[in-house]
Design a protein around this motif. Structure first.
Motif, PDB file in Angstrom:
ATOM      1  N   TYR A 107      -4.536  -6.284   4.873  1.00 14.05           N
ATOM      2  CA  TYR A 107      -5.405  -5.124   4.748  1.00 14.05           C
ATOM      3  C   TYR A 107      -6.700  -5.303   5.533  1.00 14.05           C
ATOM      4  CZ  TYR A 107      -2.555  -3.263   0.903  1.00 14.05           C
ATOM      5  OH  TYR A 107      -1.543  -2.743   0.155  1.00 14.05           O
ATOM      6  N   MET A 115       4.021  -2.418  -1.151  1.00 18.33           N
ATOM      7  CA  MET A 115       3.524  -3.702  -0.653  1.00 18.33           C
ATOM      8  C   MET A 115       3.804  -3.834   0.845  1.00 18.33           C
ATOM      9  SD  MET A 115       2.155  -5.161  -3.283  1.00 18.33           S
ATOM     10  CE  MET A 115       2.018  -6.854  -2.775  1.00 18.33           C
ATOM     11  N   THR A 116       2.993  -4.614   1.526  1.00 21.61           N
ATOM     12  CA  THR A 116       3.157  -4.790   2.953  1.00 21.61           C
ATOM     13  C   THR A 116       2.765  -6.197   3.348  1.00 21.61           C
ATOM     14  OG1 THR A 116       2.442  -4.031   5.125  1.00 21.61           O
ATOM     15  CG2 THR A 116       0.831  -3.870   3.347  1.00 21.61           C
ATOM     16  N   ARG A 150      -5.813  -0.543   7.911  1.00 22.38           N
ATOM     17  CA  ARG A 150      -4.786   0.449   7.530  1.00 22.38           C
ATOM     18  C   ARG A 150      -4.932   1.654   8.460  1.00 22.38           C
ATOM     19  NH1 ARG A 150      -4.795   2.778   2.055  1.00 22.38           N
ATOM     20  NH2 ARG A 150      -2.560   3.044   2.384  1.00 22.38           N
ATOM     21  N   GLU A 197      -2.597   7.761  -2.970  1.00 25.11           N
ATOM     22  CA  GLU A 197      -2.419   6.741  -4.001  1.00 25.11           C
ATOM     23  C   GLU A 197      -2.934   7.241  -5.345  1.00 25.11           C
ATOM     24  OE1 GLU A 197      -3.033   2.146  -3.512  1.00 25.11           O
ATOM     25  OE2 GLU A 197      -4.886   2.961  -4.374  1.00 25.11           O
ATOM     26  N   GLU A 204      -9.222  -4.903  -2.981  1.00 32.11           N
ATOM     27  CA  GLU A 204      -9.048  -6.279  -3.414  1.00 32.11           C
ATOM     28  C   GLU A 204      -9.195  -7.239  -2.238  1.00 32.11           C
ATOM     29  OE1 GLU A 204      -8.514  -9.845  -5.158  1.00 32.11           O
ATOM     30  OE2 GLU A 204      -9.091  -7.941  -6.069  1.00 32.11           O
ATOM     31  N   ALA A 205      -8.639  -6.856  -1.086  1.00 28.24           N
ATOM     32  CA  ALA A 205      -8.764  -7.700   0.105  1.00 28.24           C
ATOM     33  C   ALA A 205     -10.219  -7.812   0.548  1.00 28.24           C
ATOM     34  CB  ALA A 205      -7.900  -7.140   1.231  1.00 28.24           C
ATOM     35  N   SER A 239      -7.603   1.851  -0.553  1.00 29.00           N
ATOM     36  CA  SER A 239      -6.602   1.718  -1.602  1.00 29.00           C
ATOM     37  C   SER A 239      -6.956   0.534  -2.501  1.00 29.00           C
ATOM     38  CB  SER A 239      -5.227   1.487  -0.972  1.00 29.00           C
ATOM     39  OG  SER A 239      -5.238   0.261  -0.241  1.00 29.00           O
ATOM     40  N   GLN A 240      -6.185   0.369  -3.566  1.00 20.76           N
ATOM     41  CA  GLN A 240      -6.400  -0.791  -4.430  1.00 20.76           C
ATOM     42  C   GLN A 240      -6.272  -2.085  -3.638  1.00 20.76           C
ATOM     43  OE1 GLN A 240      -3.530   0.054  -7.649  1.00 20.76           O
ATOM     44  NE2 GLN A 240      -5.253  -0.092  -9.068  1.00 20.76           N
ATOM     45  N   GLY A 241      -5.234  -2.157  -2.799  1.00 23.88           N
ATOM     46  CA  GLY A 241      -5.013  -3.357  -2.009  1.00 23.88           C
ATOM     47  C   GLY A 241      -6.143  -3.631  -1.041  1.00 23.88           C
TER      48      GLY A 241
END
Length: 261
Positions: free
Chosen positions: A6, A1-2, A22, A70, A35-36, A30-32
Motif C-alpha cells: 500500500y 487482499m493484495t 493504490r 469499501e 494501517e500501512a 482504505s483500512q489497509g
C-alpha cells in the motif's frame, strides 16, 4: 487482499519518501492503506537516519480521501466505521507528532481525507495542475474530520468556503488560502520538493524535533502561556550540544557539525 504494498518507501541521504500506492483507486485511504501508513510512520519516528519525510502519491492523483466503495461494502457498520475514522485520526496525529518535518508533495487531486493529509503535513508543495476539495457535503457526509486539519491551516472563512461548497479549488487558490506553501510546475515538483527537503535535512535533527513539537504545542496555548512555555523550551534547547556547536560555528564563520544531542 493484495501482494502489492500500500505504501512504498524510498530513502535518499536523510530524506525518506512514502508514496501512497493504490493508483487504481486514486490512493484512497482504505483500512489497509491507513494501517500501512501508521506502521510506516512509527518505523520512521524511530529511525535516526531519517531527517525529513515526504508523502507523495502514485498514479494520477495524490489522494482521493476515504474509500467510499469499501465503506459501502462494509454496509456502514458502526464498529467498522468507528475503527476506520479512529485509524485515520491516528495517522493524521502521527504526522503532527512525528519528530521530523513532513512535506506533502501533491499532484492531481487531494480531496476529503486527502486534503486532510495535506493540511496535516508541516509543509506542502503542489503541482500547478493540482486540485483540492472537501466535497463530503455534496454526498451528504460533511467532512468533519478533514475540518480539524483545515481549520488549523486556513482562515475560518476559507475553511468554511471549502467545507460548505465542496468545490474543487486550484493550486493558486490553495496557496492563497494557506493550504500549501508553493505552486510548482508539474515537471519540477519532485525536484523542488526534494531540494527543499534536503535543505531542511541539513539542520540539526534535535533542533528540528524540538521546534516542531513546540510549534504545535504553543499554537493551542494562550499568548501568555505560549511565551512561558517557549521560553522554557529555548532555555533547555540552549543547553544542547547542537545549539552550542551552532553558535560556535556561526561566530567562527564555519559550517556546524551536528551530533543530534
Amino acid at each position: 487482499m493484495t501482494d502489492t504494498p500500500y505504501v512504498l518507501r524510498a530513502d535518499d541521504d536523510g530524506v525518506t519518501t512514502l508514496t501512497l500506492n493504490r493508483p487504481q483507486a486514486r490512493n484512497a485511504l482504505s483500512q489497509g492503506m491507513l494501517e500501512a501508513l501508521r506502521a510506516a510512520l512509527a518505523e520512521i519516528a524511530a529511525d535516526a537516519s531519517v531527517q525529513v519525510l515526504i508523502i507523495a502519491g502514485s498514479g494520477p492523483a495524490f489522494c482521493a480521501g476515504h474509500d467510499l466503495k469499501e465503506l459501502r461494502a462494509g454496509n456502514y457498520a458502526p464498529d467498522y466505521v468507528d475503527a476506520l475514522f479512529a485509524a485515520c485520526a491516528e495517522v493524521m496525529q502521527a504526522i503532527v507528532d512525528l519528530p521530523k518535518p513532513v512535506i506533502a508533495r501533491v499532484h492531481g487531486v487531494a480531496t476529503a481525507a486527502g486534503a486532510q493529509l495535506v493540511a496535516s503535513a508541516d509543509l506542502a508543495f503542489a503541482a500547478d495542475d493540482a486540485r483540492f476539495a472537501t466535497p463530503g457535503v455534496n454526498i451528504g457526509l460533511f467532512c468533519s474530520t478533514p475540518m480539524v486539519a483545515l481549520s488549523r491551516n486556513l482562515t475560518r472563512k476559507h475553511a468554511m468556503q471549502m467545507l460548505l461548497s465542496g468545490d474543487l479549488i486550484d493550486a493558486d487558490t490553495a496557496f492563497r488560502f494557506g493550504l500549501i506553501n508553493e505552486v510548482v510546475p508539474a515537471a519540477e515538483l519532485e525536484q523542488r520538493t526534494l531540494a527543499f527537503a534536503r535543505q531542511i535535512a541539513g539542520k540539526s535533527p534535535l533542533t528540528l524535533a524540538i521546534g516542531k513539537e513546540a510549534f504545535y504545542r504553543q499554537a493551542e496555548l494562550s499568548l501568555a502561556d505560549a511565551y512561558a512555555y517557549t521560553s522554557q523550551v529555548m532555555a533547555k534547547n540552549l543547553q544542547a550540544e547542537d545549539a552550542k556547536e551552532g553558535i560556535d560555528a556561526f561566530l567562527g564563520k564555519r559550517q556546524p557539525v551536528w551530533c543530534g544531542r
